[in-house]
Write an enzyme that holds these catalytic residues in place. Structure first.
Site, PDB file in Angstrom:
ATOM      1  CG  ASP A 159      -1.940   1.122   1.182  1.00 36.09           C
ATOM      2  OD1 ASP A 159      -2.335   1.532   0.071  1.00 36.09           O
ATOM      3  OD2 ASP A 159      -2.319   1.614   2.265  1.00 36.09           O
ATOM      4  CD  GLU A 198       0.652  -5.795   7.106  1.00 36.34           C
ATOM      5  OE1 GLU A 198       0.154  -5.719   5.966  1.00 36.34           O
ATOM      6  OE2 GLU A 198       0.282  -5.062   8.045  1.00 36.34           O
TER       7      GLU A 198
END
Length: 654
Positions: A213, A458
């Protein structure tokens, strides 16, 4: 998320298998990567400013190689524009196709070299170094390929002596082909997707898919430097430090010399007043320092970030000529140790109260910018932050230098973000990940501010291949540097995470009442408490809340708090903090807000000109949450039992 690439032709823009047929690669070797410095024996010249630039808009993005643009000045190949270096190219022009361009772009700079760099017997060594270029780079000097490098966030260099010293004049033409395409095996990974429905998309239309992101900015992001060394030179220095209970520090060192086997080495360790406090000689040894000034984190000591200077001097015989080389290495004396409940720096408990950041700003994208860097450090110290994670890639050496000098503690993270697809856990990806960790450790191994390595953020660590993958990457990193703990940052379920058994510290990201149960602040105490207790019960390792936060649009207000308002961001932080305050008495050793400042992302229906989770705007103006965090961090600092003096927010040196 996806960036559109327009008409791409029949081939994906990253033409590595084809590319190697055009130009045989010269992979960078396992040499040292000492930061270029001006010394009595070395000179450096920065090549920042305007470079010629051309995007390859051919259908296959391969015209530059087919027509060999590197063989002649770039302006002779077609239209070029001015492009600042360092900077991302995406936001510089008014051309929307360049904003989202995927494929090969070309840079060129012509410089005149001093005659003293080209003459002598033996002549000096001339090196061309790039702080970073995103993502895949091929470099030519005067039409001769000198280096090829994969990876967008670490330095690479080439010895160009034979090319420039054999030239009939002093002109040095540097040509760079740069490709920002991401594949399942790059770091970070991505994929190219072709849209074949001709009723919806133009012919040969493709998008770059990514699983992270932030915007995939591209360009020459950090300084380009020419520097010299003698023909025989100090190639690498490795230092580690220990401190005994009787106030004696031991600095263990190892020095590598290249270019001669007939050499001698002398070492002097100087304090900040220039006084020599220890001396040594030879390529391997140790220096003993009595009553050392330790390197302490910001707000943990009245004199944080204390740096000595380790001056290494070499004398070497080359063809009956005596050569000298001098290299000064900043050195901080400190220790790091992890227990089941604590993170210890110099034997004292350390609590991470800091931020996650991005190298990101208006216009320049990820390009290094000194005013922005200094502003950010002033804001960090105003905030009372003592640490940050280099989310989600290694930051510029210039930033790391200030962390060393100011006492800002760093979790140094690789570009391993967005590792989600099963094919990104295969052997090809693994081998590249291992190589990236080698480059990162080689660059930052001597920095006192770096207290832990993070190998990923992540990843899909619940997948079966993640177990062997992270076991291998973490073991490799520990072998490269046994002196620091290693982690990766997870958002997986504690019971399913296959990589967590191999880390030294649990770093967990969670966004309760945002991505989960959005708008329901009341669930945070229950869910966050359960998160901590489950992780600790399972692994008995200290825990850092490595991300938490909420988007807040500056100036958007709501009472009672509603999502995207500044009040909601404040309220979420306070709910998290109440749980932190209970658990930091047990085994929680840190909290890092997401994020320090707003940053650009790909366009999407949940992103309004980027990610708005910053406590500062992208222009570095505070939102209401910044004051909440500032009050908290200064309170924690003053409560800390390891503070020799009581420090207040008024003691800032801005």
């Amino acid at each position: 998320a996806a960036s559109h690439g327009g008409n791409a032709g029949l081939c994906p823009p990253l033409l590595l298998p084809v590319l190697l047929l055009f130009v045989p690669g010269l992979a960078a070797g396992p040499a040292g990567m000492l930061q270029p410095r001006d010394t009595p024996s070395r000179e450096r010249r920065e090549l920042g400013g305007l470079w010629s630039f051309r995007a390859d808009l051919s259908p296959g993005r391969d015209a530059g190689f087919a027509q060999r643009w590197y063989r002649r000045p770039l302006r002779q190949t077609g239209p070029v524009i001015d492009m600042p270096v360092p900077a991302s190219f995406n936001d510089i022009t008014q051309d929307p196709s360049l904003e989202n361009y995927i494929g090969w772009v070309w840079y060129e700079k012509e410089v005149l070299l001093p005659l003293r760099w080209l003459q002598g017997d033996p002549a000096p060594r001339v090196v061309l170094r790039f702080g970073s270029a995103h993502y895949y780079s091929i470099v030519w000097v005067n039409g001769v390929q000198v280096v090829e490098h994969e990876g967008g966030h670490l330095p690479f260099e080439a010895d160009i002596s034979s090319v420039v010293q054999g030239s009939p004049d002093t002109l040095c033409r540097i040509t760079v082909a740069l490709n920002n395409t991401l594949s399942p095996h790059t770091l970070p990974p991505g994929s190219i997707q072709y849209m074949t429905d001709k009723s919806r998309y133009p012919k040969n239309y493709f998008v770059q898919n990514i699983r992270f992101d932030f915007f995939n900015y591209a360009g020459i992001h950090r300084p380009v430097v020419l520097y010299t060394t003698p023909a025989a030179y100090i190639d690498d220095i490795t230092v580690t430090t220990t401190v005994s209970s009787d106030s004696v520090a031991v600095v263990q060192y190892q020095v590598a010399v290249v270019g001669s086997t007939a050499y001698s080495l002398s070492l002097s360790l100087r304090d900040q007043e220039g006084k020599v406090v220890a001396t040594g000689d030879g390529p391997v040894g140790e220096l003993k320092v009595l009553n050392p000034n330790l390197w302490w984190p910001y707000l943990m000591h009245k004199n944080p970030g204390y740096l000595y200077s380790l001056e290494v001097q070499m004398q070497a015989q080359v063809d009956e000529v005596l050569l000298q080389d001098v290299y000064p290495l900043p050195l901080g004396i400190r220790t790091v140790h992890v227990t089941s409940t604590q993170f210890l720096i110099n034997g004292s408990p350390f609590y991470f109260h800091g931020v996650n950041k991005h190298e990101d700003a208006d216009i320049r994208g990820k390009g290094l910018d000194w005013p922005l860097i200094v502003k950010d450090f002033n804001l960090l110290r105003w905030l009372g932050a003592n640490s940050f994670r280099t989310s989600h890639y290694p930051y510029a050496e210039e930033i790391m230098d200030l962390c060393d000098a100011y006492g800002i503690v760093v979790i140094d993270e690789s570009p391993g973000v967005g590792i989600k697809l099963p094919e990104s856990f295969g052997n090809k990806s693994l081998q590249h990940h291992l190589a990236v960790m080698e480059e990162l450790v080689r660059r930052d191994k001597n920095r006192p501010s770096v207290v832990m390595w993070s190998v990923a953020n992540e990843p899909a660590s619940e997948l079966p291949p993640a177990a062997l993958y992270f076991k291998t990457v973490i073991a490799h990193t520990k072998a490269l540097d046994p002196s620091r703990p290693v982690t990766f940052v997870t958002d997986a379920n504690y019971a399913l995470d296959r990589g967590a058994p191999y880390v030294d510290v649990i770093c967990v990201n969670s966004y309760f009442s945002w991505y989960h149960d959005p708008g329901h602040l009341e669930v945070i105490p229950v869910q966050l408490t359960a998160q901590f207790e489950n992780w600790y019960k399972t692994y008995q390792k200290p825990i850092i809340q490595s991300e938490y936060g909420a988007d807040a649009v500056p100036g958007l207000h709501s009472d009672p708090p509603l999502m995207f308002s500044e009040e909601y961001q404040q309220a979420m932080l306070r709910e998290y903090h109440s749980v932190f305050d209970k658990k930091r008495k047990e085994y929680v050793i840190g909290e890092l807000i997401w994020n320090f400042a707003d940053f650009m992302t790909n366009q999407g229906t949940t992103r309004v000109l980027g990610n708005k989770k910053g406590i500062f705007t992208r222009q570095r103006q505070p939102k209401a949450a910044a004051f909440v965090l500032r009050d908290r961090y200064w309170k924690i600092a003053n409560e800390s039992s390891c503070l020799p003096p009581v420090i207040t927010s008024h003691s800032l040196f801005l």
